[in-house]
Design a protein around this motif. Structure first.
Motif, PDB file in Angstrom:
ATOM      1  N   ILE A  58      25.288  16.010  44.574  1.00  0.00           N
ATOM      2  CA  ILE A  58      25.215  16.212  46.036  1.00  0.00           C
ATOM      3  C   ILE A  58      25.834  17.544  46.537  1.00  0.00           C
ATOM      4  O   ILE A  58      26.803  17.898  46.146  1.00  0.00           O
ATOM      5  N   SER A  59      25.001  18.041  47.186  1.00  0.00           N
ATOM      6  CA  SER A  59      25.129  19.551  47.681  1.00  0.00           C
ATOM      7  C   SER A  59      24.404  19.877  49.149  1.00  0.00           C
ATOM      8  O   SER A  59      22.897  19.407  48.911  1.00  0.00           O
ATOM      9  N   GLN A  60      25.079  20.062  50.123  1.00  0.00           N
ATOM     10  CA  GLN A  60      24.328  20.444  51.201  1.00  0.00           C
ATOM     11  C   GLN A  60      23.221  21.834  50.945  1.00  0.00           C
ATOM     12  O   GLN A  60      22.120  21.603  51.029  1.00  0.00           O
ATOM     13  N   SER A  61      23.989  22.736  50.613  1.00  0.00           N
ATOM     14  CA  SER A  61      23.211  24.141  50.354  1.00  0.00           C
ATOM     15  C   SER A  61      22.582  24.143  49.015  1.00  0.00           C
ATOM     16  O   SER A  61      21.343  24.701  48.923  1.00  0.00           O
ATOM     17  N   GLY A  62      22.742  23.247  48.076  1.00  0.00           N
ATOM     18  CA  GLY A  62      22.172  23.413  46.905  1.00  0.00           C
ATOM     19  C   GLY A  62      22.474  24.385  46.061  1.00  0.00           C
ATOM     20  O   GLY A  62      21.599  24.878  44.963  1.00  0.00           O
ATOM     21  N   GLU A  63      23.414  25.224  46.334  1.00  0.00           N
ATOM     22  CA  GLU A  63      23.640  26.523  45.710  1.00  0.00           C
ATOM     23  C   GLU A  63      25.196  26.495  45.200  1.00  0.00           C
ATOM     24  O   GLU A  63      25.495  27.468  44.819  1.00  0.00           O
ATOM     25  N   THR A  64      26.078  25.634  45.351  1.00  0.00           N
ATOM     26  CA  THR A  64      27.271  25.638  45.125  1.00  0.00           C
ATOM     27  C   THR A  64      27.537  25.899  43.495  1.00  0.00           C
ATOM     28  O   THR A  64      27.065  24.898  42.885  1.00  0.00           O
ATOM     29  N   ALA A  65      28.079  26.863  43.335  1.00  0.00           N
ATOM     30  CA  ALA A  65      28.328  27.127  41.900  1.00  0.00           C
ATOM     31  C   ALA A  65      28.667  25.817  41.101  1.00  0.00           C
ATOM     32  O   ALA A  65      28.145  25.847  39.801  1.00  0.00           O
ATOM     33  N   LYS A 198      41.529  21.231  59.135  1.00  0.00           N
ATOM     34  CA  LYS A 198      42.061  22.544  58.356  1.00  0.00           C
ATOM     35  C   LYS A 198      41.031  23.766  58.394  1.00  0.00           C
ATOM     36  O   LYS A 198      41.260  24.701  58.700  1.00  0.00           O
ATOM     37  N   GLU A 199      40.024  23.240  58.007  1.00  0.00           N
ATOM     38  CA  GLU A 199      38.796  24.004  57.827  1.00  0.00           C
ATOM     39  C   GLU A 199      38.379  24.977  58.893  1.00  0.00           C
ATOM     40  O   GLU A 199      38.291  26.343  59.087  1.00  0.00           O
ATOM     41  N   ILE A 200      38.666  24.509  60.091  1.00  0.00           N
ATOM     42  CA  ILE A 200      38.104  25.079  61.390  1.00  0.00           C
ATOM     43  C   ILE A 200      39.058  25.615  62.382  1.00  0.00           C
ATOM     44  O   ILE A 200      39.030  26.442  63.050  1.00  0.00           O
TER      45      ILE A 200
END
Ligand code: M6R
Length: 306
Positions: A58-65, A198-200
């Motif tokens: 499962i991935s939003q970007s489809g590029e997570t290494a 945390k993230e933002i």
């Protein structure tokens, strides 16, 4: 679909919290043992996989290494790998054996928000489909679909609380630590609320299942350590109530996400955000929104570039 006897959901960050919600749905609706693995761990251990194991990456970007590497590893071991991906034509979408685009629209900021909601919805639909091919009754399937088709106005209602949540953020902007609590299907919601904060906004926060807090974490709580807890009306409501009572005994300010009409919740809360009632499995779609808005307003108030 009938040959699958085990499911592994692999993802990172927010997508892995959507996966945790998917685990509940697959186990409850379809009765298929389901695990969630963060991709960076999966790829470096020796996972036991065979041709009856179905993997979802499962991935939003489809590029997570890490997620891509995990997909490749799973394929190498003979699993059938499906993608749940937002970006059309991305590497994960191309390399998986099949899958579903979530079509959430572009995520422009670093925070994955609408992609998360759509991942949850797609996982629920998959779980429903697997359930119907096995033990789930037509009536229960229809009830879930009916509830899902009514979810958007409930999510919009949560978004309409924006001004109230902004005021809440003004009140809490100077606190340095937050604890997020949830149980059952709302534990991943707590994880997601904590990650977003945390993230933002760069504020320290942690998330725990309500029942786990007493095994150490509770020692940190004080009037300077607010607790955001999800206590909506579901099968774990009473359990969550008693966890909040433990929090109150430590004098920590409690901010509750509660179900509309639950006046008793006010007794426990310093502040309260009401959300619409829905089927338990769908609660994350509604309950996450106030937490995302809280993180957003905290970040804006602190001058962070969201
Ligand atoms: O593109 P992905 O969904 O694979 O990204 C996974 C995580 O890096 C991502 O969800 C991250 O945790 C978000 N920025 C959280 O908002």
């Amino acid at each position: 679909m009938r040959e699958v006897n085990r499911i592994i959901l692999i993802a990172c960050g927010t997508a892995s919290y959507a996966a945790l919600i998917g685990k509940y749905a697959f186990e409850r609706l379809a009765g298929i043992p389901t695990e969630v693995d963060v991709a960076s761990e999966f790829r470096y251990r020796d996972p036991i996989i065979d041709s009856h194991t179905l993997i979802f990456v499962i991935s939003q970007s489809g590029e997570t290494a890490d997620t891509l590497a995990a997909a490749r590893e799973a394929k190498r071991k003979g699993a059938f790998v499906r993608g749940i991906v937002n970006v059309v034509g991305s590497t994960i979408a191309r390399e998986t054996d099949g899958g579903t685009y979530i079509h959430a629209g572009p995520e422009l900021a670093v925070a994955s928000t609408k992609a998360y909601a759509n991942m949850v919805a797609i996982l629920l639909l998959y779980a429903l489909q697997f359930g119907r091919s096995r033990r789930l009754s037509l009536a229960t399937g229809r009830r879930l679909l009916g509830a899902l088709s009514e979810i958007v106005p409930k999510m919009e209602k949560a978004l309409e609380q924006d001004k109230k949540i902004q005021k809440l953020a003004e009140k809490y902007q100077n606190y340095k630590n937050f604890l997020f609590l949830g149980r059952g299907i709302n534990f991943p919601v707590a994880l997601e609320g904590s990650l977003k904060l945390k993230e933002i906004s760069y504020i320290h926060s942690e998330a725990f299942p309500g029942g786990e807090m007493k095994h150490g974490q509770i020692a940190l709580l004080s009037e300077n350590f607010p607790v955001l807890a999800i206590m909506t009306k579901n099968q774990l409501y009473e359990k969550m109530r008693s966890n909040i009572e433990e929090v109150k005994a430590r004098k920590a300010p409690v901010i509750l996400i509660a179900t509309e009409g639950d006046d008793k919740a006010k007794e426990l809360a310093e502040d309260i955000i009401y959300v619409s009632e829905t089927m338990e499995l769908l609660e994350p779609l509604v309950n996450t929104i106030p937490l995302q808005l809280f993180a957003y307003h905290m970040a804006v108030l602190l001058g962070r570039d969201v």
